[in-house]
Design a protein around this motif. Structure first.
Motif, PDB file in Angstrom:
ATOM      1  N   ARG A  83       0.820  -1.412  -0.034  1.00  0.00           N
ATOM      2  CA  ARG A  83      -0.050   0.190   0.056  1.00  0.00           C
ATOM      3  C   ARG A  83       0.870   1.156  -0.116  1.00  0.00           C
ATOM      4  O   ARG A  83       0.344   2.280  -0.197  1.00  0.00           O
ATOM      5  N   ARG A  84       1.979   1.040   0.261  1.00  0.00           N
ATOM      6  CA  ARG A  84       2.892   2.372   0.417  1.00  0.00           C
ATOM      7  C   ARG A  84       4.201   2.224  -0.287  1.00  0.00           C
ATOM      8  O   ARG A  84       5.039   2.920  -0.013  1.00  0.00           O
ATOM      9  N   HIS A  85       4.252   1.333  -1.239  1.00  0.00           N
ATOM     10  CA  HIS A  85       5.606   1.119  -2.014  1.00  0.00           C
ATOM     11  C   HIS A  85       5.502   1.838  -3.144  1.00  0.00           C
ATOM     12  O   HIS A  85       4.655   2.695  -3.495  1.00  0.00           O
ATOM     13  N   ASP A  86       6.831   2.068  -3.585  1.00  0.00           N
ATOM     14  CA  ASP A  86       6.862   3.086  -4.868  1.00  0.00           C
ATOM     15  C   ASP A  86       7.962   2.321  -5.759  1.00  0.00           C
ATOM     16  O   ASP A  86       8.466   2.967  -6.609  1.00  0.00           O
ATOM     17  N   TYR A  87       7.431   0.979  -6.102  1.00  0.00           N
ATOM     18  CA  TYR A  87       7.983   0.055  -6.963  1.00  0.00           C
ATOM     19  C   TYR A  87       7.322   0.442  -8.287  1.00  0.00           C
ATOM     20  O   TYR A  87       6.213   0.545  -8.503  1.00  0.00           O
ATOM     21  N   GLN A  88       8.136   0.239  -9.453  1.00  0.00           N
ATOM     22  CA  GLN A  88       7.479  -0.123 -10.847  1.00  0.00           C
ATOM     23  C   GLN A  88       7.916  -1.374 -11.279  1.00  0.00           C
ATOM     24  O   GLN A  88       9.032  -1.736 -11.220  1.00  0.00           O
ATOM     25  N   TRP A 135      11.806  -1.666 -10.223  1.00  0.00           N
ATOM     26  CA  TRP A 135      12.458  -0.522 -10.241  1.00  0.00           C
ATOM     27  C   TRP A 135      12.247   0.317  -9.092  1.00  0.00           C
ATOM     28  O   TRP A 135      10.961   0.324  -8.765  1.00  0.00           O
ATOM     29  N   GLN A 136      12.940   1.093  -8.545  1.00  0.00           N
ATOM     30  CA  GLN A 136      12.719   2.033  -7.440  1.00  0.00           C
ATOM     31  C   GLN A 136      13.666   3.612  -7.874  1.00  0.00           C
ATOM     32  O   GLN A 136      14.983   3.128  -7.956  1.00  0.00           O
ATOM     33  N   ASN A 137      13.244   4.325  -8.110  1.00  0.00           N
ATOM     34  CA  ASN A 137      13.743   5.367  -8.727  1.00  0.00           C
ATOM     35  C   ASN A 137      14.823   5.156  -9.667  1.00  0.00           C
ATOM     36  O   ASN A 137      15.937   5.631  -9.723  1.00  0.00           O
ATOM     37  N   SER A 162      16.220  -4.699  -2.448  1.00  0.00           N
ATOM     38  CA  SER A 162      15.336  -3.680  -1.381  1.00  0.00           C
ATOM     39  C   SER A 162      14.279  -4.582  -1.040  1.00  0.00           C
ATOM     40  O   SER A 162      13.758  -5.525  -1.684  1.00  0.00           O
ATOM     41  N   TYR A 168       7.469  -8.880  -4.866  1.00  0.00           N
ATOM     42  CA  TYR A 168       6.536  -8.203  -5.675  1.00  0.00           C
ATOM     43  C   TYR A 168       6.820  -8.254  -7.071  1.00  0.00           C
ATOM     44  O   TYR A 168       5.792  -8.431  -7.914  1.00  0.00           O
ATOM     45  N   SER A 230       0.973  -3.819 -14.161  1.00  0.00           N
ATOM     46  CA  SER A 230       0.257  -3.372 -13.226  1.00  0.00           C
ATOM     47  C   SER A 230       0.130  -4.484 -12.175  1.00  0.00           C
ATOM     48  O   SER A 230      -0.443  -5.478 -12.655  1.00  0.00           O
TER      49      SER A 230
END
Length: 234
Positions: A83-88, A135-137, A162, A168, A230
């Motif tokens: 819910r709070r991840h920033d992965y792509q 990916w992250q950033n 990470s 994920y 997605s």
């Protein structure tokens, strides 16, 4: 049972039922890692696994570790994390980077030698091997790779730099694969990490029956086109 040496002039493999019980699943040695031989191996539920500098060893363990559609175990902690991840997550956009990371990020990953990397990168170029990237950033922090067999995907290895990145990757890929008609993910041998995600063991004979049926089922080419994936909503 006797360990079989493969002929350099033939792509024939012995019946997986002839594999040793100890070490579990060791079937044959020798041969090469040509695309033709690797393709023949995966079509029969066989995969290479050996230490650099040794003869190529071919395996078909019993039981076999698999992940069925809908059986991915999403723990409460992982749900909270998602819910709070920033992965792509992407597909087939950095295969060499993924297999290279799998070789270097695991303490037991030395079996992914330069020879293995070259062979599977060639399979990727031929459209048979695929990668999932997390990916992250803009930094590659996780992923997995494997070989497609129709509606069955043979997972080879995964890595994580990470928190929960490999989890994920598998969760997102399974969601995508099922969407295009995928029905089973082969995880080869069960370990604590994959067991925690819902992977379970089935008899080798049952797995081979699944493989024989599912590798005949076509998956849309759109499933494997380079793209951003997605993830399911936790």
């Amino acid at each position: 049972m006797q360990l079989i040496q493969l002929s350099p002039h033939s792509l024939h493999f012995p019946d997986p039922a002839a594999a040793l019980r100890e070490p579990n699943g060791l079937l044959a040695f020798g041969g090469d890692l040509s695309p033709e031989r690797l393709t023949a191996a995966y079509q029969q539920g066989i995969f290479p696994w050996y230490s650099p500098g040794d003869a190529i060893l071919w395996w078909s363990p019993d039981p076999r570790a698999v992940l069925f559609p809908g059986e991915f175990h999403l723990s409460r902690s992982l749900k909270k994390f998602l819910r709070r991840h920033d992965y792509q997550v992407t597909l087939n956009q950095a295969f060499p980077g993924v297999i290279g990371a799998c070789a270097t990020e695991h303490h037991d990953g030395t079996w992914i030698s330069a020879e293995i990397i070259q062979a599977y990168c060639q399979l990727h170029t031929l459209g048979q091997a695929h990668s999932v990237e997390v990916w992250q950033n803009s930094r590659l922090v996780g992923g997995l790779y494997g070989v497609a067999q129709g509606a069955l995907f043979c997972g080879e290895s995964m890595f994580s730099r990470s928190d929960n990145a490999s989890k994920y990757a598998l969760l997102t890929f399974q969601h995508h694969f099922i969407r295009y008609g995928g029905q089973l993910i082969d995880c080869q041998v069960l370990n604590a990490h994959t067991a925690s995600l819902g992977v379970r063991e089935i008899p080798r004979l049952r797995f081979l029956r699944y493989l024989a049926a599912l590798r005949q089922q076509e998956i849309s080419v759109r499933c494997w086109q380079p793209q951003t994936l997605s993830a399911p909503t936790p």
